[in-house]
Every structure is written in C-alpha cells, then in structure tokens.
Design an enzyme around this catalytic site. Structure first.
Site, PDB file in Angstrom:
ATOM      1  N   HIS A   1       0.843  -1.199   0.000  1.00 23.57           N
ATOM      2  CA  HIS A   1       0.000   0.000   0.000  1.00 23.57           C
ATOM      3  C   HIS A   1       0.881   1.252   0.000  1.00 23.57           C
ATOM      4  CE1 HIS A   1      -2.868   3.070   1.116  1.00 23.57           C
ATOM      5  NE2 HIS A   1      -3.781   2.260   0.624  1.00 23.57           N
TER       6      HIS A   1
ATOM      7  N   GLU B   1      -3.541   2.172  -7.408  1.00 29.59           N
ATOM      8  CA  GLU B   1      -3.968   3.293  -6.569  1.00 29.59           C
ATOM      9  C   GLU B   1      -2.982   4.443  -6.738  1.00 29.59           C
ATOM     10  OE1 GLU B   1      -6.460   1.784  -3.035  1.00 29.59           O
ATOM     11  OE2 GLU B   1      -4.374   1.559  -2.435  1.00 29.59           O
TER      12      GLU B   1
HETATM   13  P1  13P Z   1      -9.351   6.595  -0.169  1.00 31.27           P
HETATM   14  O1  13P Z   1     -10.534   5.797  -0.657  1.00 31.27           O
HETATM   15  O2  13P Z   1      -9.547   7.192   1.177  1.00 31.27           O
HETATM   16  O3  13P Z   1      -8.871   7.546  -1.203  1.00 31.27           O
HETATM   17  O4  13P Z   1      -8.158   5.515   0.037  1.00 31.27           O
HETATM   18  C1  13P Z   1      -7.885   4.618  -0.977  1.00 31.27           C
HETATM   19  C2  13P Z   1      -6.967   3.593  -0.457  1.00 31.27           C
HETATM   20  O5  13P Z   1      -5.861   3.884  -0.042  1.00 31.27           O
HETATM   21  C3  13P Z   1      -7.442   2.203  -0.410  1.00 31.27           C
HETATM   22  O6  13P Z   1      -6.398   1.336  -0.099  1.00 31.27           O
END
Ligand code: 13P
Length: 230
Positions: A88, A157
């Site tokens: 992450h 992400e």
């Molecule tokens: P948000 O949905 O708060 O932008 O976070 C996304 C995330 O890091 C999921 O792992």
C-alpha cells in the site's frame, strides 16, 4: 466476473465496530454476486464471515520472531487469515517501506499460498511527467513480483488520488488499467477516492474488476450504497 469490493480500514475501527460492520456487510451481500473483502487494523483481525473475506493490511514476512510492532504468520493463522494487502502506498511513502521490503513480503506470502492484494501506483510528480513515466514507475514496483501468481489481485492506486477526494479520471483509469492488463491478466482494482458519487462511472470502465476503498468504505451503509450504485 463479479466485481470485487474491498474496504481498507487503515487505522480506523475497533474490534467492536469491526464486528458490527462485518455483520451488516455480510447480510447485505447475501444473495448478491459481488465479492466483499475487509482489511481491518491488526487489533481487529478476525475470522472471515459468510460472504466477506477478512484480510490483514500489513503482514511481516516471518512466522514469528523479534519484530516489534509487527504481526506474522502465527498471528494470521490464529484467525485463519489467508488474505493479505501488500505494498500500500501509505506503507511505501509514509512508513518508508522499500521496493525490496515489499518484494520480500510478497514472496514470503506467495510461498505460503496466500491471496495477495498487491498495490501499485505513482505519486503526483511522476504522473506529471506523463504516462511513460507512470508505467516506468509501475515497472519498478512490479520488478521481482510474480504477476502470474494465481492468487494475485492487483490494486492500482495513484498516490495523488488517495484520501484527497480527487479520483483519477475515467480516461486515466482506462488507459493505465489497459496497460497494466498487458503485464498481468489477474483481477485489477482501482483505488483512490472511490465514493458513492463516482462508483457508477468507475465500475463501468473496461479492465476495472473492482475497487479498493478507504475513506468511503469506513461507514458500512455508505459502502453498501456504493455497491448498489455500481
Ligand atoms: P481513499 O478511498 O480514502 O482515497 O483511500 C484509498 C486507499 O488507499 C485504499 O487502499
């Protein structure tokens, strides 16, 4: 393929509120086709429940040992936890995990046969350099990572979209997901400011197999609403 909806609680929720959340989420998913996942903080780790797989956010690559503050295989096995989230961006950019440490975790949990949600994504300064720079950055993140592993789920992400309220555009997501799919045919999730207001658009994009959601997943009613909207 049914869409995957994964909730990353990060440092939110307690044992009690996680149990309540799982109960509601499990009954909401009853009879639906979507696949639900929840990644609670380590203190709230618990067995999976009907319709919802519970995974851990940050496993250490060891069975046990002297790694203060970390949890390993022994702790995961106590809850029959077989799903982990690795790489992450908050682990990488806030907690300073290196490419090598992330790779080590991936390989350890792959050897153990775990389902792995593997997160990739570029920071803003890389995005501003253009798509080739983004794919170069991602290439570094997946170096030494077996992208053909059968229990792999990839989560794209973009760092600049996480927790900012500003999701990537549908065009950006479509473009990057198409490129990532050329590297791996495993399920590919989008994450970064996914919410009730944009899920419909995001879920429709080609090569989006589901979403990994932070902020908007922390309230179970909102998360269920999002699934209904998708
Ligand atoms: P948000 O949905 O708060 O932008 O976070 C996304 C995330 O890091 C999921 O792992």
């Amino acid at each position: 393929m049914s869409l995957i909806f994964a909730a990353n609680f990060k440092t939110n929720h307690t044992r009690k509120s996680t149990a309540e959340y799982l109960e509601k989420f499990s009954s909401f998913l009853e009879g639906r086709s979507e696949k639900g996942y929840v990644f609670p903080p380590a203190t709230a780790l618990t067995e999976s429940v009907k319709n919802v797989t519970v995974g851990t956010q940050n496993p250490y690559p060891a069975r046990s040992g002297s790694f203060t503050g970390e949890i390993g295989l022994d702790q995961l096995e106590e809850f029959e936890c077989k799903t982990v989230l690795i790489g992450h961006s908050e682990r990488r950019h806030v907690l300073g995990e290196t490419l090598e440490q992330v790779r080590e975790k991936y390989n350890f949990y792959k050897e153990q046969g775990y389902e792995i949600f593997f997160c990739i994504g570029e920071p803003l300064e890389v995005k501003e350099e253009g798509v080739d720079a983004v794919m170069g950055y991602i290439a570094d993140q997946v170096e030494g990572i077996d992208l053909n592993y059968d229990k792999l789920v990839i989560a794209y992400e973009p760092v600049w979209a996480i927790g900012t309220g500003k999701s990537a555009t549908a065009e950006d997501i479509a473009d990057i997901h198409t490129r990532i799919k050329k590297l791996s045919d495993k399920p590919l999730l989008y994450g970064g400011s996914v919410k009730v207001a944009n899920i419909n658009e995001i879920a429709k994009i080609d090569n989006v197999d589901g979403v990994l959601v932070g902020t908007a997943s922390w309230n179970v009613d909102d998360f269920c609403k999002m699934i209904e909207e998708a």
